[in-house]
Each structure stands twice: as structure tokens, then as C-alpha cells.
Design a protein around this motif. Structure first.
Motif, short mmCIF file in Angstrom:
data_model
loop_
_atom_site.label_atom_id
_atom_site.label_comp_id
_atom_site.label_asym_id
_atom_site.label_seq_id
_atom_site.Cartn_x
_atom_site.Cartn_y
_atom_site.Cartn_z
N GLY A 100 31.18 38.99 40.02
CA GLY A 100 32.39 38.57 40.70
C GLY A 100 33.64 39.10 40.00
N SER A 101 33.38 39.75 38.93
CA SER A 101 34.63 40.43 38.33
C SER A 101 34.16 41.86 37.54
CB SER A 101 35.13 39.43 37.18
OG SER A 101 34.07 39.46 36.14
N MET A 102 35.07 42.41 37.25
CA MET A 102 34.95 43.51 36.34
C MET A 102 34.25 43.57 34.87
SD MET A 102 36.01 45.74 38.24
CE MET A 102 36.80 46.29 39.83
N ASP A 103 34.05 42.03 34.43
CA ASP A 103 33.62 41.87 33.20
C ASP A 103 32.06 42.08 33.32
OD1 ASP A 103 33.72 40.72 30.67
OD2 ASP A 103 33.28 38.55 31.51
N VAL A 104 31.84 43.31 33.24
CA VAL A 104 30.67 44.10 33.14
C VAL A 104 30.70 45.11 32.23
CG1 VAL A 104 29.71 43.36 35.19
CG2 VAL A 104 30.79 45.58 35.05
N THR A 105 29.69 45.51 31.57
CA THR A 105 29.86 46.76 30.41
C THR A 105 29.03 47.99 31.06
OG1 THR A 105 27.54 45.92 29.46
CG2 THR A 105 29.73 45.18 28.53
N MET A 106 29.03 49.02 30.67
CA MET A 106 28.29 50.07 30.92
C MET A 106 26.98 49.85 30.76
SD MET A 106 30.00 52.58 32.30
CE MET A 106 29.71 54.40 31.78
N SER A 107 26.56 49.25 29.50
CA SER A 107 25.04 48.76 29.38
C SER A 107 24.54 47.97 30.41
CB SER A 107 24.78 48.14 28.10
OG SER A 107 25.49 48.90 26.98
N ASP A 108 25.39 47.15 30.91
CA ASP A 108 24.79 46.09 32.08
C ASP A 108 24.82 47.20 33.39
OD1 ASP A 108 25.34 43.77 30.70
OD2 ASP A 108 27.27 43.64 31.56
N ALA A 120 32.16 42.76 45.05
CA ALA A 120 32.76 43.89 44.47
C ALA A 120 34.05 44.16 45.16
CB ALA A 120 31.91 45.17 44.67
N TRP A 121 34.66 44.15 46.34
CA TRP A 121 35.54 44.59 47.00
C TRP A 121 36.61 43.62 46.40
CZ3 TRP A 121 37.50 48.71 48.94
CH2 TRP A 121 36.70 49.33 50.00
N LEU A 122 36.27 42.19 46.63
CA LEU A 122 37.25 41.32 46.04
C LEU A 122 37.89 41.81 44.46
CD1 LEU A 122 38.96 38.97 46.60
CD2 LEU A 122 36.92 37.25 45.77
N ALA A 123 36.59 42.02 43.71
CA ALA A 123 36.69 42.33 42.26
C ALA A 123 38.02 43.53 42.17
CB ALA A 123 35.83 42.48 41.34
N PHE A 124 37.70 44.48 43.13
CA PHE A 124 38.43 45.66 43.01
C PHE A 124 39.86 45.44 43.47
CE2 PHE A 124 34.25 48.06 44.14
CZ PHE A 124 33.94 48.21 43.21
N TYR A 125 39.92 44.48 44.30
CA TYR A 125 41.45 44.05 44.72
C TYR A 125 42.04 43.45 43.71
CZ TYR A 125 41.87 44.84 49.81
OH TYR A 125 41.88 45.93 50.83
N VAL A 126 41.42 42.64 42.80
CA VAL A 126 42.19 42.14 41.67
C VAL A 126 42.40 43.12 40.69
CG1 VAL A 126 41.64 40.50 39.60
CG2 VAL A 126 41.11 39.79 41.97
N ASP A 127 41.42 44.01 40.23
CA ASP A 127 41.60 45.18 39.29
C ASP A 127 42.67 46.21 39.83
OD1 ASP A 127 40.47 46.11 36.92
OD2 ASP A 127 39.95 48.07 38.01
N ALA A 128 43.04 46.20 41.11
CA ALA A 128 44.27 47.06 41.38
C ALA A 128 45.43 46.64 40.93
CB ALA A 128 44.25 46.99 43.06
#
Length: 197
Positions: free
Chosen positions: A26-34, A106-114
């Protein structure tokens, strides 16, 4: 030695995994490893293909936009009237693939990241312009440019709002979401027809 032809497959696996990981978190709080783990590749290979998590996220938004565009083009091919074009755009927005929990989150997280990422903001603007244009292609012949602009703006706001509600777990089921937007469009068109009679 890398296998010939594997790069596009692995890139797609990584963008799909990024959408899935971001949607699940539910957020961009993921890593490349994840993300790499979900895609079944090493983090080093993920970095090799995309360089950074930010580049992978941008590629993931582009992948969502490509899928949405492809599905919309296909749906519009079978629309037999201007009104059917509008319905096709709405149906694609709420298709099982587009309105799945992971994709919506994911769309919602992208809007926040924008808010901090200009390239994501630009891609989301592309999405908004395409949605508006696709709705207008059916609405303008039915009610003229001015009224069509107003109706398309309301429908787009409803679609985005229903995505937010779905991400929060309070939104309607897919078919109910379609019915709500269709009802908005039909009510507006009937009102316009009533004024011109």
C-alpha cells in the motif's frame, strides 16, 4: 551467460512484481530485494535491468499505462455507437485486471509518490489526458463539446474516486462501480436532452 530473449520476460516479471509488492504494502516502502524476490530473480539482476528502484517504479507505471491503453483500444474497436464508446472506456477502467486490489493500491501509491517524483506526475497526467480524450470521443458527438467536457470531467473524477474508495476497502464491487459511473453519464445526457426538447 544470459539466456537469449530472457530480458523482456524478466523486465515484465519485475514490473509485475513491483506492482504486486507496492499494492500489497500500500506504499512505495518496498525494496529492490522485495520486488526481485517476488519476480524470482536476484536483486543484482533487478538493478542490472532498471538501475534503481525509482527507475523500476517508473517502468511499472508505464507498464500499467500500456496495459490500460491496449485494453481500451481493443474495447473501442467493438463499440458500435458513440454511447457504446463511453461504456467501453468505463468497463475497461473497472475490468477485473484494472480494478484488482493490487493494481488499485499501486495506483494510489503512485499518486502519492507523484507529489515528489516529476516523472510519475507526468505519467499520471498522460493517464488523465487519455481517459478524458477517450470519454470525449464518445460524448462530444452526443451532446457537444462544452457539455461533453463537463460530463467527462465528472466521470473521470468518479472513476478516480472509486479507485480511492476501493484502495481504502470501502468501495463498491466492480459491477456496482460501473453502474455508478454509467448512471452519472446517463443522468447528465438525459438532462441535456430534456433541455433541448
Amino acid at each position: 551467460m544470459p539466456k537469449i530473449g530472457m530480458e523482456p520476460i524478466r523486465r515484465k516479471a519485475l514490473t509485475d512484481a513491483a506492482i504486486e509488492a507496492i499494492g500489497a504494502r500500500g506504499s512505495m516502502d518496498v525494496t529492490m530485494s522485495d520486488i526481485a524476490g517476488r519476480a524470482g530473480v536476484s536483486p543484482a539482476l533487478a538493478h542490472h535491468y532498471f538501475g534503481s528502484k525509482e527507475q523500476l517504479i517508473t517502468a511499472s507505471v508505464r507498464a500499467l499505462l500500456r496495459d490500460l491503453r491496449r485494453d481500451t483500444v481493443e474495447a473501442l474497436k467493438t463499440a458500435r455507437s458513440h454511447r457504446a464508446r463511453v461504456s467501453a472506456v468505463i468497463a475497461v477502467s473497472f475490468s477485473d485486471k484494472q480494478f484488482s486490489e493490487d493494481v488499485v493500491a499501486a495506483w494510489l501509491a503512485f499518486y502519492v509518490d507523484a507529489q515528489r517524483a516529476p516523472e510519475i506526475r507526468r505519467l499520471l497526467s498522460v493517464y488523465a489526458r487519455r481517459l478524458h480524450s477517450n470519454l470525449m470521443s464518445g460524448l462530444a458527438p452526443l451532446c457537444g463539446q462544452y457539455e461533453a467536457e463537463r460530463i467527462a470531467e465528472g466521470a473521470a473524477a468518479m472513476i478516480d474516486g472509486l479507485y480511492i474508495r476501493k484502495a481504502l476497502g470501502t468501495g463498491p464491487a466492480r459491477h456496482d462501480a460501473v453502474a455508478l459511473v454509467e448512471d452519472h453519464i446517463e443522468t447528465q445526457l438525459l438532462e441535456i436532452r430534456g433541455r433541448t426538447v
